[in-house]
Design a protein around this motif. Structure first.
Motif, PDB file in Angstrom:
ATOM      1  N   ASN A 276       0.869  -1.197  -0.139  1.00 34.42           N
ATOM      2  CA  ASN A 276       0.083  -0.174   0.144  1.00 34.42           C
ATOM      3  C   ASN A 276       0.863   1.229   0.221  1.00 34.42           C
ATOM      4  OD1 ASN A 276      -1.987   2.065   0.851  1.00 34.42           O
ATOM      5  ND2 ASN A 276      -3.175   0.216   1.181  1.00 34.42           N
ATOM      6  N   GLY A 277       1.659   1.400  -1.071  1.00 36.77           N
ATOM      7  CA  GLY A 277       2.455   2.407  -1.366  1.00 36.77           C
ATOM      8  C   GLY A 277       3.945   1.942  -0.729  1.00 36.77           C
ATOM      9  N   SER A 278       5.058   2.557  -1.057  1.00 34.14           N
ATOM     10  CA  SER A 278       6.435   1.711  -0.842  1.00 34.14           C
ATOM     11  C   SER A 278       6.528   2.166   0.909  1.00 34.14           C
ATOM     12  CB  SER A 278       7.541   2.346  -1.161  1.00 34.14           C
ATOM     13  OG  SER A 278       7.316   3.220  -2.426  1.00 34.14           O
ATOM     14  N   ASP A 279       5.764   3.135   1.337  1.00 35.42           N
ATOM     15  CA  ASP A 279       5.715   3.219   2.824  1.00 35.42           C
ATOM     16  C   ASP A 279       5.369   2.178   3.438  1.00 35.42           C
ATOM     17  OD1 ASP A 279       6.635   5.967   2.308  1.00 35.42           O
ATOM     18  OD2 ASP A 279       4.615   6.739   2.848  1.00 35.42           O
ATOM     19  N   GLU A 280       4.440   1.374   3.105  1.00 33.75           N
ATOM     20  CA  GLU A 280       3.956   0.128   3.884  1.00 33.75           C
ATOM     21  C   GLU A 280       5.060  -1.002   3.545  1.00 33.75           C
ATOM     22  OE1 GLU A 280       1.172  -2.576   2.067  1.00 33.75           O
ATOM     23  OE2 GLU A 280       0.269  -3.010   4.339  1.00 33.75           O
TER      24      GLU A 280
ATOM     25  N   MET B  88      11.083   8.218   5.926  1.00 31.54           N
ATOM     26  CA  MET B  88      10.127   7.075   6.420  1.00 31.54           C
ATOM     27  C   MET B  88      11.215   5.908   7.079  1.00 31.54           C
ATOM     28  SD  MET B  88       7.377   7.957   6.751  1.00 31.54           S
ATOM     29  CE  MET B  88       6.425   6.577   7.068  1.00 31.54           C
ATOM     30  N   TYR B  89      12.461   5.918   6.210  1.00 29.62           N
ATOM     31  CA  TYR B  89      13.554   4.872   6.748  1.00 29.62           C
ATOM     32  C   TYR B  89      13.639   5.036   8.389  1.00 29.62           C
ATOM     33  CZ  TYR B  89      14.618   5.087   1.780  1.00 29.62           C
ATOM     34  OH  TYR B  89      14.541   5.380   0.452  1.00 29.62           O
ATOM     35  N   ALA B  90      14.169   6.133   8.635  1.00 31.37           N
ATOM     36  CA  ALA B  90      14.202   6.220   9.989  1.00 31.37           C
ATOM     37  C   ALA B  90      12.801   6.141  10.875  1.00 31.37           C
ATOM     38  CB  ALA B  90      14.834   7.761  10.402  1.00 31.37           C
TER      39      ALA B  90
ATOM     40  N   LEU C 138      17.359  -1.125  -2.456  1.00 30.53           N
ATOM     41  CA  LEU C 138      17.307   0.057  -3.514  1.00 30.53           C
ATOM     42  C   LEU C 138      16.035   0.327  -3.870  1.00 30.53           C
ATOM     43  CD1 LEU C 138      20.323  -1.629  -5.368  1.00 30.53           C
ATOM     44  CD2 LEU C 138      20.390   0.773  -4.496  1.00 30.53           C
ATOM     45  N   ASP C 139      15.865   1.811  -3.223  1.00 33.00           N
ATOM     46  CA  ASP C 139      14.580   2.313  -3.170  1.00 33.00           C
ATOM     47  C   ASP C 139      14.599   3.222  -4.592  1.00 33.00           C
ATOM     48  OD1 ASP C 139      12.521   3.877  -3.173  1.00 33.00           O
ATOM     49  OD2 ASP C 139      12.697   4.345  -1.138  1.00 33.00           O
ATOM     50  N   GLU C 140      13.807   2.794  -5.699  1.00 36.72           N
ATOM     51  CA  GLU C 140      13.789   3.332  -7.054  1.00 36.72           C
ATOM     52  C   GLU C 140      12.576   4.280  -7.129  1.00 36.72           C
ATOM     53  OE1 GLU C 140      15.208   0.898 -10.025  1.00 36.72           O
ATOM     54  OE2 GLU C 140      17.165   0.897  -9.384  1.00 36.72           O
ATOM     55  N   ALA C 141      11.950   5.047  -6.182  1.00 38.60           N
ATOM     56  CA  ALA C 141      10.859   5.520  -6.243  1.00 38.60           C
ATOM     57  C   ALA C 141      10.789   6.477  -7.472  1.00 38.60           C
ATOM     58  CB  ALA C 141      10.585   6.367  -5.033  1.00 38.60           C
ATOM     59  N   TYR C 142      12.081   7.000  -8.166  1.00 36.12           N
ATOM     60  CA  TYR C 142      12.260   8.194  -8.785  1.00 36.12           C
ATOM     61  C   TYR C 142      12.437   7.347 -10.320  1.00 36.12           C
ATOM     62  CZ  TYR C 142      11.296  10.809  -4.963  1.00 36.12           C
ATOM     63  OH  TYR C 142      10.568  11.574  -3.944  1.00 36.12           O
ATOM     64  N   ALA C 143      12.126   6.251 -10.261  1.00 36.56           N
ATOM     65  CA  ALA C 143      12.678   5.477 -11.639  1.00 36.56           C
ATOM     66  C   ALA C 143      12.254   6.125 -12.878  1.00 36.56           C
ATOM     67  CB  ALA C 143      12.127   3.993 -11.462  1.00 36.56           C
TER      68      ALA C 143
ATOM     69  N   ARG D 234      10.031  -0.225  -5.739  1.00 36.06           N
ATOM     70  CA  ARG D 234       9.583   0.817  -6.456  1.00 36.06           C
ATOM     71  C   ARG D 234       7.940   1.325  -6.200  1.00 36.06           C
ATOM     72  NH1 ARG D 234      11.236  -0.438 -12.349  1.00 36.06           N
ATOM     73  NH2 ARG D 234      13.492  -0.544 -12.275  1.00 36.06           N
ATOM     74  N   THR D 235       7.741   2.473  -6.742  1.00 28.07           N
ATOM     75  CA  THR D 235       6.255   2.915  -6.394  1.00 28.07           C
ATOM     76  C   THR D 235       5.782   3.510  -7.786  1.00 28.07           C
ATOM     77  OG1 THR D 235       4.993   4.423  -5.169  1.00 28.07           O
ATOM     78  CG2 THR D 235       7.305   5.204  -5.679  1.00 28.07           C
ATOM     79  N   LEU D 236       4.175   3.420  -7.660  1.00 29.73           N
ATOM     80  CA  LEU D 236       3.741   4.267  -8.795  1.00 29.73           C
ATOM     81  C   LEU D 236       3.293   5.697  -8.398  1.00 29.73           C
ATOM     82  CD1 LEU D 236       1.153   1.488 -10.412  1.00 29.73           C
ATOM     83  CD2 LEU D 236       3.631   2.228 -10.947  1.00 29.73           C
TER      84      LEU D 236
HETATM   85  C1  LIG Z   1       8.084   9.214  -2.327  1.00 27.63           C
HETATM   86  C2  LIG Z   1       8.888   8.294  -1.886  1.00 27.63           C
HETATM   87  C3  LIG Z   1       8.641   7.131  -1.536  1.00 27.63           C
HETATM   88  C4  LIG Z   1       7.301   7.017  -0.938  1.00 27.63           C
HETATM   89  O1  LIG Z   1       6.308   6.089  -1.877  1.00 27.63           O
HETATM   90  P1  LIG Z   1       4.933   5.986  -1.459  1.00 27.63           P
HETATM   91  O2  LIG Z   1       4.862   4.561  -2.419  1.00 27.63           O
HETATM   92  O3  LIG Z   1       4.012   7.021  -1.901  1.00 27.63           O
HETATM   93  O4  LIG Z   1       4.516   5.179  -0.191  1.00 27.63           O
HETATM   94  C5  LIG Z   1       9.408   5.880  -1.222  1.00 27.63           C
HETATM   95  N1  LIG Z   1      10.966   6.374  -1.440  1.00 27.63           N
HETATM   96  C6  LIG Z   1      11.177   7.469  -1.546  1.00 27.63           C
HETATM   97  C7  LIG Z   1      12.595   7.665  -1.873  1.00 27.63           C
HETATM   98  C8  LIG Z   1      10.447   8.695  -1.841  1.00 27.63           C
HETATM   99  O5  LIG Z   1      10.812   9.833  -2.149  1.00 27.63           O
END
Ligand SMILES: *Cc1c(COP(=O)(O)O)cnc(C)c1O
Length: 376
Positions: free
Chosen positions: A91-95, A120-122, A194-199, A224-226
């Motif tokens: 439910n988002g990468s936050d979850e 959110m990592y911390a 590796l968090d590719e939220a900005y892919a 990743r996230t949409l």
């Molecule tokens: C925005 C962001 C997310 C958040 O992703 P959600 O899918 O909206 O929870 C995750 N990681 C990074 C680095 C972000 O900047």
């Protein structure tokens, strides 16, 4: 009825929770919203109608089921998930970040990330009772590899987060530095996320290396996230890793964590990916235009970006009140950005701008020009 007003006694709430402040969302009504890396574009009208019909026909009376499996299959195809790997939805990468903390929260466990980074990592680590260790980036926003490796050797973190590209600095780390970190963490069987939220806006992805060299990347989870793709409101994130990781993480995941609505929106977006990909191209084009325009404003230093945000440093005021002044002045112009100047020493005097549409970036450029001219 008891006439005495009773005040709730919150002693059951953990002290760590009481000590935290809730994630602050800035109020933005009526403003040009350039604070949260949202896609500025909405769906074309015909697609809105089509999506409405799709959503109206969903079986809300049922728990999520086949639609989730269909979305997973679509994503596996879209991402090109390598053989021996699997994909899990969140439910988002936050979850997903929270679930990783839950899965790894052994006594004394440490989570490590370079700083400044994604908050959110911390926060998730602290909420789950894990210890969080931040390692400062170099002044040029590159990873400080010797410091990272020393901290890894010292703390043996269960999870090391690397946002690729990073938030808020918007840069990609050097591949060689990441390889050294993965190698070091793999020695004691930790995991590198590796968090590719900005892919959608980035010139590189770690996925090709995971495909080409699975043994060197056995301890890597790609996330990743949409959200930044254009679906921030729909809440859909995913991770990709070698199957045994996904098998374990699936046990921690609530069974119905992604709603039929989230899944249907995501499926719809993937079916119409060309629309979203064109939007991403437009944003990347705007990013380069913004960069050049800001370079031409005296007193501003923009930093090159691989994401849909850009850091800009205000060299006007050595007391560091400049960032707050410009932030406030932009608000007067009806523009909301993020003041990150107090987030970390390497961000002194910096604002983070989300790349908007040309109709949003034009007033931003104009306002920054005026504000900087007045402050000179
Ligand atoms: C925005 C962001 C997310 C958040 O992703 P959600 O899918 O909206 O929870 C995750 N990681 C990074 C680095 C972000 O900047």
């Amino acid at each position: 009825m008891n006439s005495k007003q009773s005040v709730p006694d919150l002693r059951v709430i953990r002290d760590e929770v009481k000590a935290l402040s809730a994630y602050h969302v800035q109020s933005s009504s009526g403003m040009i919203k350039l604070d949260a890396m949202e896609n500025p574009f909405t769906l074309p009208a015909d697609l809105q109608t089509q999506l409405g019909q799709t959503l109206g026909a969903l079986e809300f009376n049922r728990y999520p089921g086949p639609g989730i499996e269909a979305l997973k299959a679509q994503l596996v195809d879209y991402v090109g998930v390598p053989a021996g790997h699997d994909l899990m939805l969140g439910n988002g990468s936050d979850e997903l970040i929270s679930l990783l903390s839950v899965a790894c929260m052994k006594k004394g466990a440490v989570v490590l990330a370079p700083e400044p980074g994604f908050v959110m990592y911390a926060m998730s680590a602290q909420l789950m009772g894990l210890t969080y260790v931040g390692v400062p980036l170099r002044e040029d926003f590159e990873l400080d590899v010797p410091k990272m490796l020393d901290a890894i050797d010292l703390h043996k973190p269960c999870i090391v987060y690397l946002a690729y590209p990073n938030n808020p600095t918007a840069n990609l780390w050097e591949a060689g530095a990441i390889e050294r970190i993965i190698e070091r963490v793999s020695r004691y069987a930790g995991v590198v996320v590796l968090d590719e939220a900005y892919a959608p806006f980035s010139g590189d992805s770690w996925l090709s290396r995971m495909r080409d060299d699975p043994s060197a990347n056995a301890q890597v989870i790609l996330m990743r996230t949409l959200s930044k793709f254009g679906l921030a409101g729909a809440r859909l994130g995913y991770l990709v890793a070698q199957s045994p990781w996904v098998e374990e993480l699936n046990k921690v995941r609530p069974p119905y964590n992604v709603s039929v609505l989230n899944a249907a929106c995501a499926s719809f977006a993937l079916e119409h990916r060309a629309v979203f990909e064109a939007q991403a191209e437009q944003i990347k084009w705007e990013r380069e235009r913004l960069f050049t325009a800001l370079q031409n404003i005296s007193g501003l230093t923009p930093y090159a970006s691989q994401a849909n945000m850009m850091l800009v440093r205000l060299g006007l005021d050595p007391s560091d009140a400049g960032a707050q002044k410009v932030f406030e002045a932009l608000k007067v112009h009806g523009i909301l950005v993020k003041n990150v100047s107090k987030m970390h020493p390497v961000l002194k005097g910096c604002l983070r701008l989300t790349i908007g549409s040309s109709e949003e970036n034009d007033p931003l450029i104009k306002a920054l020009g005026l504000i900087c001219a007045q402050m000179h």
